[in-house]
Design a protein around this motif. Structure first.
Motif, PDB file in Angstrom:
ATOM      1  N   HIS A  40      -5.006 -11.471 -11.767  1.00 57.59           N
ATOM      2  CA  HIS A  40      -5.809 -11.763 -12.676  1.00 57.59           C
ATOM      3  C   HIS A  40      -6.444 -10.700 -13.154  1.00 57.59           C
ATOM      4  CE1 HIS A  40      -5.479 -16.256 -12.311  1.00 57.59           C
ATOM      5  NE2 HIS A  40      -5.688 -16.025 -10.967  1.00 57.59           N
ATOM      6  N   MET A  41      -5.917  -9.411 -12.523  1.00 55.84           N
ATOM      7  CA  MET A  41      -6.623  -8.044 -12.786  1.00 55.84           C
ATOM      8  C   MET A  41      -7.935  -7.726 -12.270  1.00 55.84           C
ATOM      9  SD  MET A  41      -4.843  -7.040 -16.189  1.00 55.84           S
ATOM     10  CE  MET A  41      -5.324  -5.188 -16.155  1.00 55.84           C
ATOM     11  N   ASN A  42      -8.324  -8.759 -11.136  1.00 57.08           N
ATOM     12  CA  ASN A  42      -9.576  -8.613 -10.279  1.00 57.08           C
ATOM     13  C   ASN A  42      -9.224  -7.163  -9.726  1.00 57.08           C
ATOM     14  OD1 ASN A  42     -11.019 -11.153 -11.324  1.00 57.08           O
ATOM     15  ND2 ASN A  42      -9.687 -12.065  -9.878  1.00 57.08           N
ATOM     16  N   LEU A  43     -10.325  -6.469  -9.729  1.00 58.14           N
ATOM     17  CA  LEU A  43     -10.198  -5.291  -8.893  1.00 58.14           C
ATOM     18  C   LEU A  43     -11.146  -4.888  -7.642  1.00 58.14           C
ATOM     19  CD1 LEU A  43     -10.208  -3.057 -11.984  1.00 58.14           C
ATOM     20  CD2 LEU A  43      -8.212  -4.048 -11.200  1.00 58.14           C
ATOM     21  N   VAL A  44     -10.408  -4.198  -6.735  1.00 53.64           N
ATOM     22  CA  VAL A  44     -11.248  -3.811  -5.546  1.00 53.64           C
ATOM     23  C   VAL A  44     -11.429  -2.207  -5.736  1.00 53.64           C
ATOM     24  CG1 VAL A  44     -11.697  -3.770  -3.082  1.00 53.64           C
ATOM     25  CG2 VAL A  44     -10.324  -5.726  -4.385  1.00 53.64           C
ATOM     26  N   ILE A  45     -12.450  -1.710  -5.798  1.00 58.64           N
ATOM     27  CA  ILE A  45     -12.810  -0.173  -6.060  1.00 58.64           C
ATOM     28  C   ILE A  45     -13.610   0.071  -4.678  1.00 58.64           C
ATOM     29  CG2 ILE A  45     -13.886   1.555  -7.330  1.00 58.64           C
ATOM     30  CD1 ILE A  45     -11.653   0.207  -8.758  1.00 58.64           C
ATOM     31  N   GLU A  46     -13.443   1.233  -3.876  1.00 56.39           N
ATOM     32  CA  GLU A  46     -14.129   1.814  -3.079  1.00 56.39           C
ATOM     33  C   GLU A  46     -14.567   3.153  -3.053  1.00 56.39           C
ATOM     34  OE1 GLU A  46     -12.628   1.294   0.986  1.00 56.39           O
ATOM     35  OE2 GLU A  46     -11.819  -0.827   0.504  1.00 56.39           O
ATOM     36  N   SER A  47     -15.735   3.337  -2.955  1.00 59.93           N
ATOM     37  CA  SER A  47     -16.402   4.903  -3.075  1.00 59.93           C
ATOM     38  C   SER A  47     -17.554   4.887  -2.155  1.00 59.93           C
ATOM     39  CB  SER A  47     -17.031   5.021  -4.607  1.00 59.93           C
ATOM     40  OG  SER A  47     -17.963   4.034  -4.854  1.00 59.93           O
ATOM     41  N   ASP A  48     -17.575   5.985  -1.471  1.00 60.51           N
ATOM     42  CA  ASP A  48     -18.311   6.303  -0.283  1.00 60.51           C
ATOM     43  C   ASP A  48     -18.148   5.058   0.708  1.00 60.51           C
ATOM     44  OD1 ASP A  48     -19.281   8.666  -1.588  1.00 60.51           O
ATOM     45  OD2 ASP A  48     -20.764   7.631  -2.773  1.00 60.51           O
ATOM     46  N   ASP A  49     -19.448   4.586   0.756  1.00 58.25           N
ATOM     47  CA  ASP A  49     -19.419   3.463   2.084  1.00 58.25           C
ATOM     48  C   ASP A  49     -19.445   2.086   1.246  1.00 58.25           C
ATOM     49  OD1 ASP A  49     -19.224   5.077   4.322  1.00 58.25           O
ATOM     50  OD2 ASP A  49     -21.311   5.260   4.341  1.00 58.25           O
ATOM     51  N   ASN A  50     -19.207   2.138  -0.201  1.00 56.33           N
ATOM     52  CA  ASN A  50     -19.487   1.005  -0.934  1.00 56.33           C
ATOM     53  C   ASN A  50     -17.923   0.193  -1.241  1.00 56.33           C
ATOM     54  OD1 ASN A  50     -22.312   0.988  -1.154  1.00 56.33           O
ATOM     55  ND2 ASN A  50     -22.163   2.441  -2.610  1.00 56.33           N
ATOM     56  N   THR A  51     -17.907  -1.040  -1.290  1.00 56.95           N
ATOM     57  CA  THR A  51     -16.745  -1.801  -1.808  1.00 56.95           C
ATOM     58  C   THR A  51     -17.138  -2.786  -2.911  1.00 56.95           C
ATOM     59  OG1 THR A  51     -15.798  -1.739   0.416  1.00 56.95           O
ATOM     60  CG2 THR A  51     -14.882  -3.263  -1.414  1.00 56.95           C
ATOM     61  N   THR A  52     -16.669  -2.612  -4.219  1.00 61.41           N
ATOM     62  CA  THR A  52     -16.990  -3.281  -5.356  1.00 61.41           C
ATOM     63  C   THR A  52     -16.000  -4.208  -5.854  1.00 61.41           C
ATOM     64  OG1 THR A  52     -18.485  -1.634  -6.004  1.00 61.41           O
ATOM     65  CG2 THR A  52     -17.964  -3.169  -7.809  1.00 61.41           C
ATOM     66  N   ILE A  53     -16.160  -5.301  -6.079  1.00 60.18           N
ATOM     67  CA  ILE A  53     -15.041  -6.158  -6.684  1.00 60.18           C
ATOM     68  C   ILE A  53     -15.320  -6.465  -8.143  1.00 60.18           C
ATOM     69  CG2 ILE A  53     -13.881  -8.470  -6.448  1.00 60.18           C
ATOM     70  CD1 ILE A  53     -14.691  -8.486  -3.438  1.00 60.18           C
ATOM     71  N   ILE A  54     -14.503  -6.288  -8.872  1.00 63.31           N
ATOM     72  CA  ILE A  54     -14.810  -6.227 -10.293  1.00 63.31           C
ATOM     73  C   ILE A  54     -13.930  -7.456 -10.955  1.00 63.31           C
ATOM     74  CG2 ILE A  54     -14.634  -5.130 -12.567  1.00 63.31           C
ATOM     75  CD1 ILE A  54     -15.069  -2.662 -11.082  1.00 63.31           C
ATOM     76  N   ARG A  55     -14.543  -8.319 -11.205  1.00 62.57           N
ATOM     77  CA  ARG A  55     -13.696  -9.373 -12.118  1.00 62.57           C
ATOM     78  C   ARG A  55     -12.928  -9.031 -13.698  1.00 62.57           C
ATOM     79  NH1 ARG A  55     -14.829 -15.631 -12.482  1.00 62.57           N
ATOM     80  NH2 ARG A  55     -13.692 -16.015 -14.186  1.00 62.57           N
ATOM     81  N   GLY A  56     -11.653  -9.218 -13.125  1.00 56.11           N
ATOM     82  CA  GLY A  56     -10.649  -8.674 -14.380  1.00 56.11           C
ATOM     83  C   GLY A  56     -11.050  -9.018 -15.802  1.00 56.11           C
ATOM     84  N   ASP A  57     -11.693 -10.180 -16.149  1.00 58.31           N
ATOM     85  CA  ASP A  57     -11.694 -10.296 -17.390  1.00 58.31           C
ATOM     86  C   ASP A  57     -13.169  -9.445 -17.990  1.00 58.31           C
ATOM     87  OD1 ASP A  57     -13.975 -11.564 -16.194  1.00 58.31           O
ATOM     88  OD2 ASP A  57     -13.648 -13.519 -17.222  1.00 58.31           O
ATOM     89  N   ASN A  58     -13.896  -8.762 -17.130  1.00 63.47           N
ATOM     90  CA  ASN A  58     -14.864  -7.663 -17.555  1.00 63.47           C
ATOM     91  C   ASN A  58     -14.475  -6.527 -17.982  1.00 63.47           C
ATOM     92  OD1 ASN A  58     -17.253  -9.598 -17.515  1.00 63.47           O
ATOM     93  ND2 ASN A  58     -17.137  -9.466 -15.301  1.00 63.47           N
ATOM     94  N   VAL A  59     -13.240  -6.249 -17.566  1.00 60.61           N
ATOM     95  CA  VAL A  59     -12.688  -4.590 -17.558  1.00 60.61           C
ATOM     96  C   VAL A  59     -12.261  -4.481 -18.980  1.00 60.61           C
ATOM     97  CG1 VAL A  59     -10.869  -3.097 -16.906  1.00 60.61           C
ATOM     98  CG2 VAL A  59     -11.871  -4.649 -15.427  1.00 60.61           C
ATOM     99  N   VAL A  60     -12.516  -3.293 -19.517  1.00 65.84           N
ATOM    100  CA  VAL A  60     -12.026  -2.839 -21.018  1.00 65.84           C
ATOM    101  C   VAL A  60     -10.950  -1.885 -20.598  1.00 65.84           C
ATOM    102  CG1 VAL A  60     -12.909  -1.751 -23.015  1.00 65.84           C
ATOM    103  CG2 VAL A  60     -14.485  -3.447 -22.006  1.00 65.84           C
ATOM    104  N   SER A  61     -11.323  -0.781 -19.656  1.00 61.81           N
ATOM    105  CA  SER A  61     -10.264   0.202 -19.704  1.00 61.81           C
ATOM    106  C   SER A  61     -10.203   0.755 -18.026  1.00 61.81           C
ATOM    107  CB  SER A  61     -10.407   1.472 -20.502  1.00 61.81           C
ATOM    108  OG  SER A  61     -11.736   2.134 -20.345  1.00 61.81           O
ATOM    109  N   ILE A  62      -9.130   1.170 -17.449  1.00 62.14           N
ATOM    110  CA  ILE A  62      -9.057   1.897 -16.423  1.00 62.14           C
ATOM    111  C   ILE A  62      -8.298   3.238 -16.452  1.00 62.14           C
ATOM    112  CG2 ILE A  62      -7.971   1.704 -14.002  1.00 62.14           C
ATOM    113  CD1 ILE A  62      -8.007  -1.341 -14.553  1.00 62.14           C
ATOM    114  N   THR A  63      -8.807   4.225 -16.079  1.00 60.69           N
ATOM    115  CA  THR A  63      -8.326   5.423 -16.432  1.00 60.69           C
ATOM    116  C   THR A  63      -8.594   6.378 -15.155  1.00 60.69           C
ATOM    117  OG1 THR A  63     -10.669   6.280 -17.010  1.00 60.69           O
ATOM    118  CG2 THR A  63      -8.986   5.918 -18.738  1.00 60.69           C
ATOM    119  N   PRO A  64      -7.157   7.334 -14.987  1.00 63.34           N
ATOM    120  CA  PRO A  64      -7.301   8.074 -13.633  1.00 63.34           C
ATOM    121  C   PRO A  64      -8.357   9.073 -13.561  1.00 63.34           C
ATOM    122  CG  PRO A  64      -5.520   8.380 -15.104  1.00 63.34           C
ATOM    123  CD  PRO A  64      -6.402   7.350 -15.664  1.00 63.34           C
TER     124      PRO A  64
END
Length: 64
Positions: A40-64
């Protein structure tokens, strides 16, 4: 057309373990390492000591 290299899930698969910037519909941006996703393109993003789960239908773009 048999070229599957541009399909969204293929692009996500190639981005796992890499730093990405994710822009959401509300204009908010998250940056971190893409550590996972699902069909469903739900994403798991980790930065520093945080883990964020982002629901796929909220994503507009993903860039490197």
């Amino acid at each position: 057309m048999d070229d599957d290299s541009g399909r969204p899930l293929d692009v996500l698969d190639a981005s796992v373990g890499k730093t990405v910037s994710v822009r959401l519909k509300d204009g908010e941006t998250y940056e971190g390492t893409l550590t996972g996703y699902d069909q469903h393109m739900n994403l798991v993003i980790e930065s520093d000591d945080n883990t964020t789960i982002i629901r796929g239908d909220n994503v507009v773009s993903i860039t490197p």
